[in-house]
Design a protein around this motif. Structure first.
Motif, mmCIF file in Angstrom:
data_model
loop_
_atom_site.group_PDB
_atom_site.id
_atom_site.type_symbol
_atom_site.label_atom_id
_atom_site.label_comp_id
_atom_site.label_asym_id
_atom_site.label_seq_id
_atom_site.Cartn_x
_atom_site.Cartn_y
_atom_site.Cartn_z
ATOM 1 N N ASN A 39 0.825 -1.209 0.000
ATOM 2 C CA ASN A 39 0.000 0.000 0.000
ATOM 3 C C ASN A 39 0.858 1.257 0.000
ATOM 4 O OD1 ASN A 39 -2.335 -1.519 -0.001
ATOM 5 N ND2 ASN A 39 -2.574 -1.465 2.227
ATOM 6 N N ASN A 40 1.928 1.245 0.785
ATOM 7 C CA ASN A 40 2.817 2.416 0.846
ATOM 8 C C ASN A 40 3.456 2.683 -0.511
ATOM 9 O OD1 ASN A 40 2.287 2.840 3.550
ATOM 10 N ND2 ASN A 40 4.044 1.664 4.263
ATOM 11 N N ILE A 41 3.899 1.630 -1.183
ATOM 12 C CA ILE A 41 4.523 1.801 -2.503
ATOM 13 C C ILE A 41 3.494 2.296 -3.514
ATOM 14 C CG2 ILE A 41 5.612 0.587 -4.429
ATOM 15 C CD1 ILE A 41 6.939 -1.264 -2.420
ATOM 16 N N GLU A 42 2.283 1.729 -3.478
ATOM 17 C CA GLU A 42 1.239 2.161 -4.417
ATOM 18 C C GLU A 42 0.849 3.614 -4.170
ATOM 19 O OE1 GLU A 42 -0.980 -2.119 -5.343
ATOM 20 O OE2 GLU A 42 -1.745 -0.813 -3.759
ATOM 21 N N ASN A 43 0.767 4.005 -2.890
ATOM 22 C CA ASN A 43 0.456 5.402 -2.571
ATOM 23 C C ASN A 43 1.561 6.326 -3.060
ATOM 24 O OD1 ASN A 43 -1.955 4.718 -1.343
ATOM 25 N ND2 ASN A 43 -1.073 4.602 0.701
ATOM 26 N N GLU A 44 2.810 5.897 -2.880
ATOM 27 C CA GLU A 44 3.942 6.708 -3.318
ATOM 28 C C GLU A 44 3.949 6.825 -4.842
ATOM 29 O OE1 GLU A 44 8.731 7.183 -2.409
ATOM 30 O OE2 GLU A 44 7.662 5.385 -1.746
ATOM 31 N N ILE A 45 3.639 5.745 -5.534
ATOM 32 C CA ILE A 45 3.551 5.791 -7.001
ATOM 33 C C ILE A 45 2.471 6.787 -7.426
ATOM 34 C CG2 ILE A 45 2.796 4.468 -9.023
ATOM 35 C CD1 ILE A 45 4.235 2.045 -7.867
ATOM 36 N N GLY A 46 1.329 6.740 -6.727
ATOM 37 C CA GLY A 46 0.235 7.660 -7.055
ATOM 38 C C GLY A 46 0.635 9.112 -6.856
ATOM 39 N N GLU A 47 1.334 9.405 -5.750
ATOM 40 C CA GLU A 47 1.762 10.772 -5.464
ATOM 41 C C GLU A 47 2.779 11.254 -6.495
ATOM 42 O OE1 GLU A 47 0.869 13.147 -3.150
ATOM 43 O OE2 GLU A 47 -0.828 11.799 -2.925
ATOM 44 N N ILE A 48 3.718 10.389 -6.853
ATOM 45 C CA ILE A 48 4.739 10.772 -7.834
ATOM 46 C C ILE A 48 4.103 11.004 -9.207
ATOM 47 C CG2 ILE A 48 6.769 9.962 -9.094
ATOM 48 C CD1 ILE A 48 7.705 8.593 -6.560
ATOM 49 N N GLU A 49 3.178 10.121 -9.604
ATOM 50 C CA GLU A 49 2.503 10.306 -10.893
ATOM 51 C C GLU A 49 1.691 11.596 -10.896
ATOM 52 O OE1 GLU A 49 1.909 5.751 -12.549
ATOM 53 O OE2 GLU A 49 0.341 6.647 -11.301
ATOM 54 N N LYS A 50 1.081 11.909 -9.758
ATOM 55 C CA LYS A 50 0.326 13.154 -9.654
ATOM 56 C C LYS A 50 1.247 14.356 -9.821
ATOM 57 C CE LYS A 50 -2.867 15.578 -6.541
ATOM 58 N NZ LYS A 50 -3.530 15.531 -5.202
ATOM 59 N N ALA A 51 2.427 14.279 -9.195
ATOM 60 C CA ALA A 51 3.399 15.369 -9.313
ATOM 61 C C ALA A 51 3.922 15.492 -10.741
ATOM 62 C CB ALA A 51 4.555 15.149 -8.346
ATOM 63 N N LEU A 52 4.211 14.358 -11.380
ATOM 64 C CA LEU A 52 4.752 14.379 -12.738
ATOM 65 C C LEU A 52 3.715 14.861 -13.748
ATOM 66 C CD1 LEU A 52 6.836 11.064 -12.797
ATOM 67 C CD2 LEU A 52 7.715 13.405 -12.741
ATOM 68 N N ASN A 53 2.445 14.592 -13.488
ATOM 69 C CA ASN A 53 1.387 15.000 -14.407
ATOM 70 C C ASN A 53 0.883 16.408 -14.123
ATOM 71 O OD1 ASN A 53 1.429 12.526 -15.748
ATOM 72 N ND2 ASN A 53 -0.016 11.608 -14.308
ATOM 73 N N GLY A 54 1.304 16.992 -12.991
ATOM 74 C CA GLY A 54 0.857 18.328 -12.627
ATOM 75 C C GLY A 54 1.528 19.407 -13.465
ATOM 76 N N ASP A 55 0.832 20.540 -13.604
ATOM 77 C CA ASP A 55 1.370 21.688 -14.342
ATOM 78 C C ASP A 55 1.937 22.674 -13.334
ATOM 79 O OD1 ASP A 55 1.989 23.764 -15.976
ATOM 80 O OD2 ASP A 55 0.004 23.990 -16.867
ATOM 81 N N PHE A 56 3.255 22.679 -13.197
ATOM 82 C CA PHE A 56 3.926 23.554 -12.235
ATOM 83 C C PHE A 56 4.749 24.638 -12.932
ATOM 84 C CE2 PHE A 56 3.607 19.317 -10.178
ATOM 85 C CZ PHE A 56 2.655 19.650 -9.242
ATOM 86 N N GLY A 57 4.259 25.064 -14.090
ATOM 87 C CA GLY A 57 4.943 26.101 -14.832
ATOM 88 C C GLY A 57 5.679 25.519 -16.030
#
Length: 519
Positions: A381-399
């Protein structure tokens, strides 16, 4: 150089010099001839050698009618230097400071609007030319802003560097996690199978143990209640004639259903039936005991001095372990009641036997299997949550260059007289009253909504609903600053909030050069 060629060079130089002088003279003349209040960029429209055509084409008038304090054009373009036209515009050059254009209705109104004083020319007041003074002060302010912008831009470059580095690290981390997650999932599945097998074996033996214990309890319960029922029947049969009558029931206050302190004949018949008599122990066991055993077991196996069966409450110092004395006061706490119930059960059944060694080993094996599976499940679960957070960060528009990624995960506050506002970029905006109470959601991260520059405004939507109104929302204006700081918050429209966040991430390489160029 041949004399002929030299002569041609002298003639050419003389011609260009004369031409340049003519151009300069013409420009100076044109500037001097420009009507008061007219924009220099419109100089070609104001040629005193020909009739004036209104800028909107509504009329053509003699040039002498320009600035004659009478409005001839619908757009007011013939009166830039007077207040004759309600829609006229006056322009002052303000050399040394910023040019200014404003409604010509303010010309000769007794207020100095232009720092060069050109708007008040009728002699009613004297306006001093302060353009050099205010221009110098303004240029100093611009210099400070420029220095701040340059410093902020240097910090922005660092934000970009950190944002891009973090993005690359996230990509590498994501690749590693995805390579690892499958083996962890496989391990978790295998441990789940082992856990289920161990639990099934554990459950089978525990069920068998409990079944055997319930059978033991049932036998002891039957034996106990047979003994108890025999004693109760004997105690109720006060004249020892082998039967129980209404009078014998009336003498026991335990059957006082309405709580008035005495047992009526109706209440007695409710126990032993309308016939008013239980003729034998067998009838007692079939007709009375099943329905009234909970009250009957409270009857003490002893009689008072009057010869009647005693139903008094036990004295306060009586031993709680005595099952016959199980009447508990209504105000006694639940812990005491539970203790008495447990003690009474032990009086009937004895202590529950411990598990044998084989069952203990099965329980221990199942516990171990559960712990190992849980540890693996948590890791998955921890790894899956971390994958989700990283994918969210990579897909986010931060400029465009990840310059705003630095703000993710941080929160900034601004407090006014009534509220504290908190902005957590790319997450949420909240409002809290200084007098206390819960937070109010002003919206969750939506998108970038800047017009010319997409990354100049943030939109947060779907906040807490306003009573009889829309959901709250917030717009965040981002401006250049040398530190990240929420500097203002307001509610220009009902349930629509406006805030400003200063951050180096909003600083551009242009700085304030445009303002300098204007001067």
């Amino acid at each position: 150089m041949p004399p002929q060629k030299l002569l041609w060079l002298i003639i050419a130089y003389t011609f260009h010099a004369c031409l340049l002088a003519s151009v300069i003279k013409a420009k100076v003349k044109a500037s001097a001839a420009l009507p008061k209040g007219a924009l220099p960029t419109l100089a070609s429209n104001y040629d005193s050698n020909r009739p004036f055509r209104c800028l909107d084409g509504s009329a053509t008038i003699d040039f002498s009618s320009v600035n004659d304090n009478y409005c001839d054009c619908l757009d007011g373009s013939d009166e830039p230097g007077t207040s004759a036209c309600p829609n006229g515009r006056f322009h002052c050059l303000n050399a040394g400071y910023k040019p200014l254009t404003f409604p010509s209705s303010r010309v000769n109104d007794g207020i100095c609007d232009c720092c060069d004083g050109t708007d008040e020319y009728d002699g009613k007041i004297s306006c001093q030319n302060t353009c050099d003074e205010v221009g110098a002060k303004y240029r100093e302010e611009l210099k400070k802003l420029q220095e701040e912008a340059e410093k902020g831009y240097a910090m922005r470059l660092q934000y970009i560097k950190e944002g891009l580095e973090a993005k690359e690290k996230n990509k590498a981390k994501l690749q590693s996690l995805k390579a690892n997650i499958e083996s962890v999932r496989q391990k978790t599945s295998e441990l789940e199978v082992k856990k289920n097998e161990a639990e099934n074996l554990e459950r089978q033996h525990l069920d068998a143990f409990e079944k055997k214990w319930e059978e033991t309890k049932s036998a002891k319960r039957d034996e106990y209640y047979k003994t108890k029922s025999t004693g109760v029947f004997t105690d109720l049969d006060s004249n020892k004639d082998g039967s129980i009558t209404v009078d014998e029931i009336i003498s026991n206050r335990v059957f006082d259903a309405d709580g008035n302190g005495e047992v009526s004949e109706e209440e007695a018949k409710e126990v032993i039936g309308e016939a008013g008599m239980i003729s034998s122990y067998d009838n007692f066991m079939s007709d009375v005991w099943p329905k009234w055993s909970d009250k009957l077991v409270k009857i003490k196996s002893e009689t008072s001095d009057t010869g009647k069966v005693s139903t008094d409450q036990p004295p306060s110092d009586i031993d709680e372990d005595n099952f016959d004395n199980d009447i508990v006061a209504e105000d006694e706490d639940e812990v005491a009641k539970e203790h008495i119930a447990t003690t009474q059960e032990e009086d009937i059944y004895g202590q529950k036997p411990e598990h044998d060694e084989h069952l203990k080993s099965l329980v221990a094996a199942a516990d171990k299997a559960r712990q190992e599976h849980k540890a693996s499940e948590d890791e998955k679960n921890n790894i899956e949550n971390e994958i989700g957070e990283i994918e969210k960060a990579l897909n986010g528009d931060f400029g465009s260059q990840e310059e705003f990624a630095y703000l993710r995960g941080k929160c900034f506050q601004f407090t006014d007289r009534e509220y504290t506002y908190e902005l957590c970029p790319f997450n949420k905006v909240t409002q809290s009253s200084k007098s206390g109470g819960s937070q109010t959601s002003l919206g969750s991260w939506g998108s970038w909504v800047g017009a010319e520059n997409k990354y100049s405004k943030m939109k947060y939507e779907g906040g807490q609903n306003c009573w009889n109104g829309p959901d709250r929302s917030a717009t965040i204006i981002l401006s250049c600053g040398i530190e990240d700081s929420l500097i203002s918050a307001s509610e220009p429209n009902r349930c629509e909030y406006l805030m400003e966040l200063k951050t180096p991430a909003a600083c551009s390489s242009e700085g304030n050069k445009g303002s300098h160029d204007e001067l």
